[in-house]
Design an enzyme around this catalytic site. Structure first.
Site, PDB file in Angstrom:
ATOM      1  N   ASP A 194      26.066  18.801  20.780  1.00 34.76           N
ATOM      2  CA  ASP A 194      25.119  20.603  20.562  1.00 34.76           C
ATOM      3  C   ASP A 194      25.788  21.390  21.826  1.00 34.76           C
ATOM      4  OD1 ASP A 194      25.082  22.965  19.090  1.00 34.76           O
ATOM      5  OD2 ASP A 194      23.275  23.286  19.295  1.00 34.76           O
ATOM      6  N   ARG A 202      35.686  29.211  23.046  1.00 33.43           N
ATOM      7  CA  ARG A 202      34.580  28.666  22.481  1.00 33.43           C
ATOM      8  C   ARG A 202      35.300  26.802  22.358  1.00 33.43           C
ATOM      9  NH1 ARG A 202      30.236  29.241  20.092  1.00 33.43           N
ATOM     10  NH2 ARG A 202      30.829  27.517  19.121  1.00 33.43           N
ATOM     11  N   HIS A 253      35.135  22.596  22.681  1.00 33.81           N
ATOM     12  CA  HIS A 253      35.338  21.467  21.887  1.00 33.81           C
ATOM     13  C   HIS A 253      36.214  19.756  22.186  1.00 33.81           C
ATOM     14  CE1 HIS A 253      32.884  23.508  19.066  1.00 33.81           C
ATOM     15  NE2 HIS A 253      33.739  24.892  18.489  1.00 33.81           N
ATOM     16  N   THR A 255      27.692  20.721   6.884  1.00 33.24           N
ATOM     17  CA  THR A 255      27.780  21.595   5.752  1.00 33.24           C
ATOM     18  C   THR A 255      27.251  23.237   6.185  1.00 33.24           C
ATOM     19  OG1 THR A 255      25.601  20.554   4.809  1.00 33.24           O
ATOM     20  CG2 THR A 255      27.804  19.985   3.999  1.00 33.24           C
ATOM     21  N   LEU A 289      31.333  -2.931  16.621  1.00 33.46           N
ATOM     22  CA  LEU A 289      30.272  -1.459  16.626  1.00 33.46           C
ATOM     23  C   LEU A 289      30.537  -0.614  16.286  1.00 33.46           C
ATOM     24  CD1 LEU A 289      28.798   0.700  18.244  1.00 33.46           C
ATOM     25  CD2 LEU A 289      30.787   1.898  19.383  1.00 33.46           C
ATOM     26  N   GLU A 322      12.687   8.173  17.206  1.00 32.29           N
ATOM     27  CA  GLU A 322      12.163   8.811  18.626  1.00 32.29           C
ATOM     28  C   GLU A 322      13.494   9.882  19.053  1.00 32.29           C
ATOM     29  OE1 GLU A 322      10.119   7.700  19.546  1.00 32.29           O
ATOM     30  OE2 GLU A 322       9.878   6.118  18.751  1.00 32.29           O
TER      31      GLU A 322
HETATM   32  C1  IPE Z   1      24.939  20.955  14.567  1.00 37.54           C
HETATM   33  O1  IPE Z   1      25.380  22.193  15.351  1.00 37.54           O
HETATM   34  C2  IPE Z   1      25.580  20.028  14.021  1.00 37.54           C
HETATM   35  C3  IPE Z   1      26.318  19.643  14.708  1.00 37.54           C
HETATM   36  C4  IPE Z   1      26.710  19.443  15.977  1.00 37.54           C
HETATM   37  C5  IPE Z   1      28.136  19.422  14.052  1.00 37.54           C
HETATM   38  P1  IPE Z   1      24.914  23.652  15.504  1.00 37.54           P
HETATM   39  O2  IPE Z   1      25.500  24.489  16.354  1.00 37.54           O
HETATM   40  O3  IPE Z   1      26.042  23.651  14.200  1.00 37.54           O
HETATM   41  O4  IPE Z   1      23.664  23.962  14.925  1.00 37.54           O
HETATM   42  P2  IPE Z   1      22.524  25.115  14.644  1.00 37.54           P
HETATM   43  O5  IPE Z   1      23.517  26.318  13.352  1.00 37.54           O
HETATM   44  O6  IPE Z   1      22.585  25.985  15.660  1.00 37.54           O
HETATM   45  O7  IPE Z   1      21.762  24.849  14.375  1.00 37.54           O
HETATM   46  C1  IPE Z   2      28.851  21.408  18.560  1.00 41.28           C
HETATM   47  O1  IPE Z   2      28.810  22.686  19.534  1.00 41.28           O
HETATM   48  C2  IPE Z   2      30.106  21.093  18.119  1.00 41.28           C
HETATM   49  C3  IPE Z   2      29.733  21.033  16.203  1.00 41.28           C
HETATM   50  C4  IPE Z   2      28.455  22.146  15.804  1.00 41.28           C
HETATM   51  C5  IPE Z   2      31.432  20.788  15.861  1.00 41.28           C
HETATM   52  P1  IPE Z   2      28.387  24.135  19.186  1.00 41.28           P
HETATM   53  O2  IPE Z   2      30.126  24.586  18.526  1.00 41.28           O
HETATM   54  O3  IPE Z   2      27.726  24.303  18.106  1.00 41.28           O
HETATM   55  O4  IPE Z   2      28.139  24.659  20.471  1.00 41.28           O
HETATM   56  P2  IPE Z   2      27.294  25.721  20.390  1.00 41.28           P
HETATM   57  O5  IPE Z   2      26.565  25.618  20.144  1.00 41.28           O
HETATM   58  O6  IPE Z   2      27.939  27.219  20.245  1.00 41.28           O
HETATM   59  O7  IPE Z   2      27.373  26.284  22.255  1.00 41.28           O
HETATM   60 MG    MG Z   3      25.549  25.005  18.454  1.00 38.44          MG
END
Ligand code: IPE
Ligand code: IPE
Ligand code: MG
Length: 225
Positions: free
Chosen positions: A12, A25, A29, A58, A123, A192
């Site tokens: 995240d 954004r 990625h 999802t 792996l 953990e």
């Molecule tokens: C969780 O991250 C999903 C992935 C890392 C693929 P999100 O950024 O979507 O989670 P929420 O919505 O903030 O909980």
């Molecule tokens: C996680 O990073 C990756 C995916 C959910 C695909 P985010 O896209 O949720 O990044 P933030 O949380 O918005 O910074």
């Molecule tokens: Mg996120």
């Protein structure tokens, strides 16, 4: 010392990193892919046999279509570019989640990638894609009932996507957010958990090593004393 067989990661913070450093954004990625390669390499070096990466939930369909398309394209490019490297390193790829509703082109590539890497025995990299833990558990219960077998922990586990994969020893969530976001709710029962302040593209191998070291020193009770 606790052995590490399986590491699961909620990657995240890409979006925030992208906005902060590049004004978009999607740039975050893209940058996050370097961290993906880093953790795969570290698992390889540390003889960890399974890594599960949360790539698209999802719930992520709620994002703008443009971002969703970018994410799928990024995965496609990554697979096409890296597949030979993965085969060479004997890495097995598996995709877990509701794969059947993904775009046809992507689905085809996922299938091919699994097939090409199926003999990998060093792996296993599980990519959680269109993954939601609540759906996974509901499906597993439905299958158990349909097959007219008893609802037991073992039988439910046989019908989860992670059948034959040990539960994660370690869960890491980067991005300074302390929640599970519908990830592996069943499998994480005794895992953990390490919440990391750093955004995913800023997470480096010394951060990962620090977590492995900390994990090894933990006393895991599993209910005992
Ligand atoms: C969780 O991250 C999903 C992935 C890392 C693929 P999100 O950024 O979507 O989670 P929420 O919505 O903030 O909980
Ligand atoms: C996680 O990073 C990756 C995916 C959910 C695909 P985010 O896209 O949720 O990044 P933030 O949380 O918005 O910074
Ligand atoms: Mg996120």
């Amino acid at each position: 010392m606790n052995p590490v067989k399986h590491v699961a990661i909620i990657m995240d913070g890409n979006g925030r990193w992208g906005i902060k450093h590049k004004g978009s954004r999607n740039a975050g990625h893209r940058a996050g892919l370097n961290t993906v390669e880093m953790v795969i390499n570290e698992c390889f070096k540390n003889n960890i046999k399974y890594i599960t990466l949360y790539t698209f939930s999802t719930e992520n369909w709620k994002r703008p279509k443009k971002e969703i398309n970018f994410l799928f394209n990024l995965l496609e490019t990554f697979l096409v570019k890296k597949i030979h490297n993965l085969i060479e390193k004997k890495i097995k790829l598996r995709f877990i989640g509701t794969i059947k509703t993904l775009p046809a082109k992507l689905k085809k590539l996922l299938k091919e990638s699994e097939l090409k890497t199926r003999d990998g025995n060093e792996l296993q990299v599980n990519i959680a894609l269109n993954y939601g833990s609540k759906n996974e558990i509901i499906n597993a219960i439905k299958l158990t009932v349909k097959n007219q077998i008893n609802i037991t922990k073992k039988n439910i586990e046989k019908n989860l996507y992670t059948n034959q994969i040990p539960d994660p020893d370690i869960l890491i969530r980067t991005g300074n957010t302390n929640r599970l976001s519908n990830f592996l709710l069943w499998q994480l029962a005794y895992t953990e958990i390490f919440f990391e302040k750093k955004l995913w593209p800023d997470f480096k191998n010394h951060d990962f090593k620090k977590i492995l070291k900390k994990f090894k020193s933990l006393k895991r009770n599993f209910g005992s004393i």
